[in-house]
Design a protein around this motif. Structure first.
Motif, mmCIF file in Angstrom:
data_model
loop_
_atom_site.group_PDB
_atom_site.id
_atom_site.type_symbol
_atom_site.label_atom_id
_atom_site.label_comp_id
_atom_site.label_asym_id
_atom_site.label_seq_id
_atom_site.Cartn_x
_atom_site.Cartn_y
_atom_site.Cartn_z
ATOM 1 N N LEU A 171 -2.649 8.410 -2.181
ATOM 2 C CA LEU A 171 -1.777 7.280 -2.512
ATOM 3 C C LEU A 171 -2.143 6.583 -3.815
ATOM 4 C CD1 LEU A 171 -1.166 5.563 0.955
ATOM 5 C CD2 LEU A 171 0.252 7.220 -0.242
ATOM 6 N N GLY A 172 -3.159 7.060 -4.497
ATOM 7 C CA GLY A 172 -3.543 6.424 -5.751
ATOM 8 C C GLY A 172 -4.434 5.217 -5.526
ATOM 9 N N SER A 173 -5.006 4.739 -6.595
ATOM 10 C CA SER A 173 -5.954 3.620 -6.499
ATOM 11 C C SER A 173 -5.261 2.260 -6.445
ATOM 12 C CB SER A 173 -6.916 3.652 -7.691
ATOM 13 O OG SER A 173 -6.196 3.612 -8.920
ATOM 14 N N THR A 174 -3.978 2.208 -6.854
ATOM 15 C CA THR A 174 -3.243 0.936 -6.816
ATOM 16 C C THR A 174 -2.670 0.720 -5.421
ATOM 17 O OG1 THR A 174 -2.640 1.178 -9.153
ATOM 18 C CG2 THR A 174 -1.396 -0.416 -7.845
ATOM 19 N N LYS A 175 -3.053 -0.366 -4.797
ATOM 20 C CA LYS A 175 -2.618 -0.639 -3.423
ATOM 21 C C LYS A 175 -1.115 -0.894 -3.364
ATOM 22 C CE LYS A 175 -3.498 -3.686 0.517
ATOM 23 N NZ LYS A 175 -4.243 -4.883 0.998
ATOM 24 N N ILE A 176 -0.469 -0.331 -2.334
ATOM 25 C CA ILE A 176 0.954 -0.566 -2.107
ATOM 26 C C ILE A 176 1.081 -1.856 -1.303
ATOM 27 C CG2 ILE A 176 3.086 0.378 -1.132
ATOM 28 C CD1 ILE A 176 1.893 3.154 -1.415
ATOM 29 N N GLU A 177 1.592 -2.882 -1.932
ATOM 30 C CA GLU A 177 1.658 -4.199 -1.299
ATOM 31 C C GLU A 177 2.852 -4.316 -0.358
ATOM 32 O OE1 GLU A 177 -0.635 -6.367 -1.515
ATOM 33 O OE2 GLU A 177 -1.839 -5.617 -3.206
ATOM 34 N N ALA A 178 4.020 -3.881 -0.808
ATOM 35 C CA ALA A 178 5.245 -4.068 -0.026
ATOM 36 C C ALA A 178 5.391 -2.971 1.024
ATOM 37 C CB ALA A 178 6.460 -4.053 -0.955
ATOM 38 N N PHE A 275 5.423 4.357 -3.173
ATOM 39 C CA PHE A 275 4.906 5.276 -2.153
ATOM 40 C C PHE A 275 5.345 6.706 -2.420
ATOM 41 C CE2 PHE A 275 5.727 7.483 1.896
ATOM 42 C CZ PHE A 275 4.437 7.538 2.405
ATOM 43 N N VAL A 276 6.639 6.909 -2.645
ATOM 44 C CA VAL A 276 7.162 8.254 -2.865
ATOM 45 C C VAL A 276 6.604 8.849 -4.151
ATOM 46 C CG1 VAL A 276 9.259 9.548 -3.401
ATOM 47 C CG2 VAL A 276 9.254 7.921 -1.510
ATOM 48 N N THR A 277 6.494 8.042 -5.192
ATOM 49 C CA THR A 277 5.962 8.534 -6.465
ATOM 50 C C THR A 277 4.520 8.983 -6.321
ATOM 51 O OG1 THR A 277 7.433 7.078 -7.729
ATOM 52 C CG2 THR A 277 5.498 7.927 -8.864
ATOM 53 N N GLU A 278 3.704 8.166 -5.651
ATOM 54 C CA GLU A 278 2.290 8.505 -5.518
ATOM 55 C C GLU A 278 2.099 9.750 -4.648
ATOM 56 O OE1 GLU A 278 -0.024 7.244 -7.251
ATOM 57 O OE2 GLU A 278 1.212 5.682 -8.137
ATOM 58 N N VAL A 279 2.840 9.847 -3.555
ATOM 59 C CA VAL A 279 2.691 11.027 -2.698
ATOM 60 C C VAL A 279 3.188 12.274 -3.410
ATOM 61 C CG1 VAL A 279 3.341 12.088 -0.508
ATOM 62 C CG2 VAL A 279 2.857 9.650 -0.596
ATOM 63 N N SER A 280 4.281 12.154 -4.165
ATOM 64 C CA SER A 280 4.783 13.322 -4.905
ATOM 65 C C SER A 280 3.798 13.759 -5.981
ATOM 66 C CB SER A 280 6.149 13.012 -5.518
ATOM 67 O OG SER A 280 6.057 12.035 -6.538
ATOM 68 N N LYS A 281 3.070 12.826 -6.577
ATOM 69 C CA LYS A 281 2.029 13.210 -7.535
ATOM 70 C C LYS A 281 0.960 14.056 -6.847
ATOM 71 C CE LYS A 281 2.368 9.372 -10.837
ATOM 72 N NZ LYS A 281 1.674 8.194 -11.427
ATOM 73 N N TRP A 282 0.623 13.676 -5.641
ATOM 74 C CA TRP A 282 -0.373 14.454 -4.910
ATOM 75 C C TRP A 282 0.186 15.825 -4.534
ATOM 76 C CZ3 TRP A 282 -0.515 16.518 0.045
ATOM 77 C CH2 TRP A 282 -1.760 16.993 0.467
ATOM 78 N N VAL A 283 1.421 15.860 -4.046
ATOM 79 C CA VAL A 283 2.013 17.133 -3.616
ATOM 80 C C VAL A 283 2.084 18.120 -4.771
ATOM 81 C CG1 VAL A 283 4.121 18.232 -2.754
ATOM 82 C CG2 VAL A 283 3.317 16.110 -1.728
ATOM 83 N N PHE A 284 2.420 17.627 -5.960
ATOM 84 C CA PHE A 284 2.581 18.512 -7.106
ATOM 85 C C PHE A 284 1.306 18.623 -7.939
ATOM 86 C CE2 PHE A 284 7.225 17.157 -6.762
ATOM 87 C CZ PHE A 284 7.526 18.246 -5.951
#
Length: 435
Positions: A171-178, A275-284
């Motif tokens: 999910l990356g180092s930046t916390k997802i607040e919302a 959320f979707v951007t961070e997970v897609s970065k991991w997937v790809f």
């Protein structure tokens, strides 16, 4: 050969030359996107534009396009596959369930989004990945406690979830607040598949059922056992993301304000896009992708790698590990990388030290056992590609001329031998010359 034939040959060979000399890059670049309707290109444009901004080439096709093919002449045409076609009963062209499974088995990545109208084909693809959607085709995730507050009081199928996996790699180092807005179907993880991870979970008060009918039996999926979004990293390091909501990727939910029931915090924008951007970065493989290079071992004080070691030799082992940052290889920093000196079982297990620049190293003494050993590094960490390094090396005993001339441990035996000879000499002298 005429000039025309030379020109034609050059045109056909040029792409292969460019590919051969392209810089090493683990990130998937060509992605096939299968849609139920081309309208998704505009309704989900923010997600697609983010991929294109990051350098991906998207090829949009309808799921039933008869020209769909993943490979040609034994070579895959795409590096990843996005299935935004939950209602597809069958794919067009040569694509089917087996072809999708083979695509993943060959090391390629997959994003699959379903909804309440998910077909048996989509459910079967998810099942092959260790994901079991609710058997009731009309069931949706309902939560009367953690639902999203809207102007229209609904059936609480639009839920706001903030139960994320605790992993910076995913999910990356930046916390997802919302919270993330989710409207769709839930799924459970196959207990026999240890590779599946819940990335976004439902709250303990959630359940899966048909919102338009009364419950006659207890729901099969309840509470935190319901996974909303899951990821899989296969043993060949292929990565998969499976979501029970296609709307979660839509522009509407990306831009929607969100307030979770029971909370006074209202966010102007949901956490869906982040959320979707961070997970897609991991997937790809834009994050969490490791590589190991320059694996070396040698005797202490030497530089060349020997063909064989001797028992009790002092040796040094080193390896360089780097992580892909999305644009370049950066030194990977960790304190839990270990090496085994292995024969049937590990005789030596050492944690590698690092110079904070990607180099991991250690030194140890070869065991007093001879045979065929292996240097083994089996590194598996949540969210990162696994590393499996193995290097075989034989270990020999001392040669007859390599032992010490006099062993300290054998001094008692030396003394016994010389005392026996001295005693025999004295006895012989006394026996012969005593009257």
């Amino acid at each position: 050969m005429t000039n025309l034939s030379i020109f034609i040959t050059f045109i056909f060979v040029l792409p292969f030359l460019c590919h051969s000399f392209s810089p090493e890059n683990p990130t998937d670049r060509r992605i096939l996107v299968l849609l139920d309707d081309f309208a998704f290109k505009s309704s989900h444009s923010i997600f697609f534009n983010s991929l294109q901004t990051r350098g991906f080439e998207l090829d949009f096709k309808l799921a039933d396009d008869p020209k769909i093919t993943l490979q040609r002449y034994g070579q895959y045409l795409y590096d990843a596959l996005i299935l935004f076609s939950p209602t597809a009963e069958r794919f067009g062209g040569s694509l089917d369930l087996a072809a999708v499974v083979d695509f993943v088995d060959s090391g390629h990545d997959l994003i699959l989004a379903a909804d309440s109208s998910a077909s048996d084909l989509i459910r079967n693809i998810a099942a092959e990945c260790g994901i079991d959607f609710d058997e009731d085709p009309s069931a949706m995730v309902i939560d009367h406690t953690s639902y999203a507050i809207t102007e229209i009081e609904g059936d609480h199928t639009l839920i706001a979830s903030d139960d994320f996996i605790q992993s910076d790699a995913i999910l990356g180092s930046t916390k997802i607040e919302a919270p993330v807005l989710f409207k769709g179907i839930g799924h459970s993880l196959n207990a026999a598949n240890s590779l599946v991870l819940k990335v976004l979970s439902a709250s303990p008060s959630a359940y899966s059922a048909n919102s338009n009918s009364k419950l006659s039996n207890p729901p099969s999926l309840t509470g935190s056992a319901i996974s909303l979004v899951s990821v899989i990293q296969a043993r060949n390091n292929a990565r998969i993301m499976i979501s029970g909501s296609l709307d979660m990727f839509s522009n509407r939910l990306f831009k929607s304000a969100v307030q979770k029931s029971g909370s006074s915090n209202k966010f102007e924008k949901s956490g869906n896009e982040q959320f979707v951007t961070e997970v897609s970065k991991w997937v790809f493989h834009e994050r969490g992708h490791l590589k190991a290079v320059n694996v070396r071992h040698h005797k202490v004080g030497e530089a060349d790698e020997p063909a064989i070691y001797r028992i009790n030799d002092d040796l040094e082992y080193s390896v360089e590990i780097y992580e892909w940052s999305g644009t370049s290889w950066e030194p990977y920093l960790a304190n839990d990388v270990q090496v085994q000196f292995y024969m049937m079982s590990p005789y030596v297990l050492k944690t590698l030290s690092t110079n904070q620049k990607g180099l991991y190293h250690t030194s140890f003494k070869v065991p007093d056992i001879y045979g065929v050993f292996q240097f083994k590094v089996e590194y598996q960490r949540l969210g990162y590609t696994s590393l499996s390094l193995s290097n075989q090396i034989p270990v020999r005993p001392f040669r007859h001329n390599e032992y010490e001339r006099f062993l300290t441990a054998a001094f008692p035996y030396y003394g016994a031998s010389f005392s026996t000879m001295a005693g025999f000499f004295i006895f012989s002298f006394v026996y012969l010359y005593n009257k």
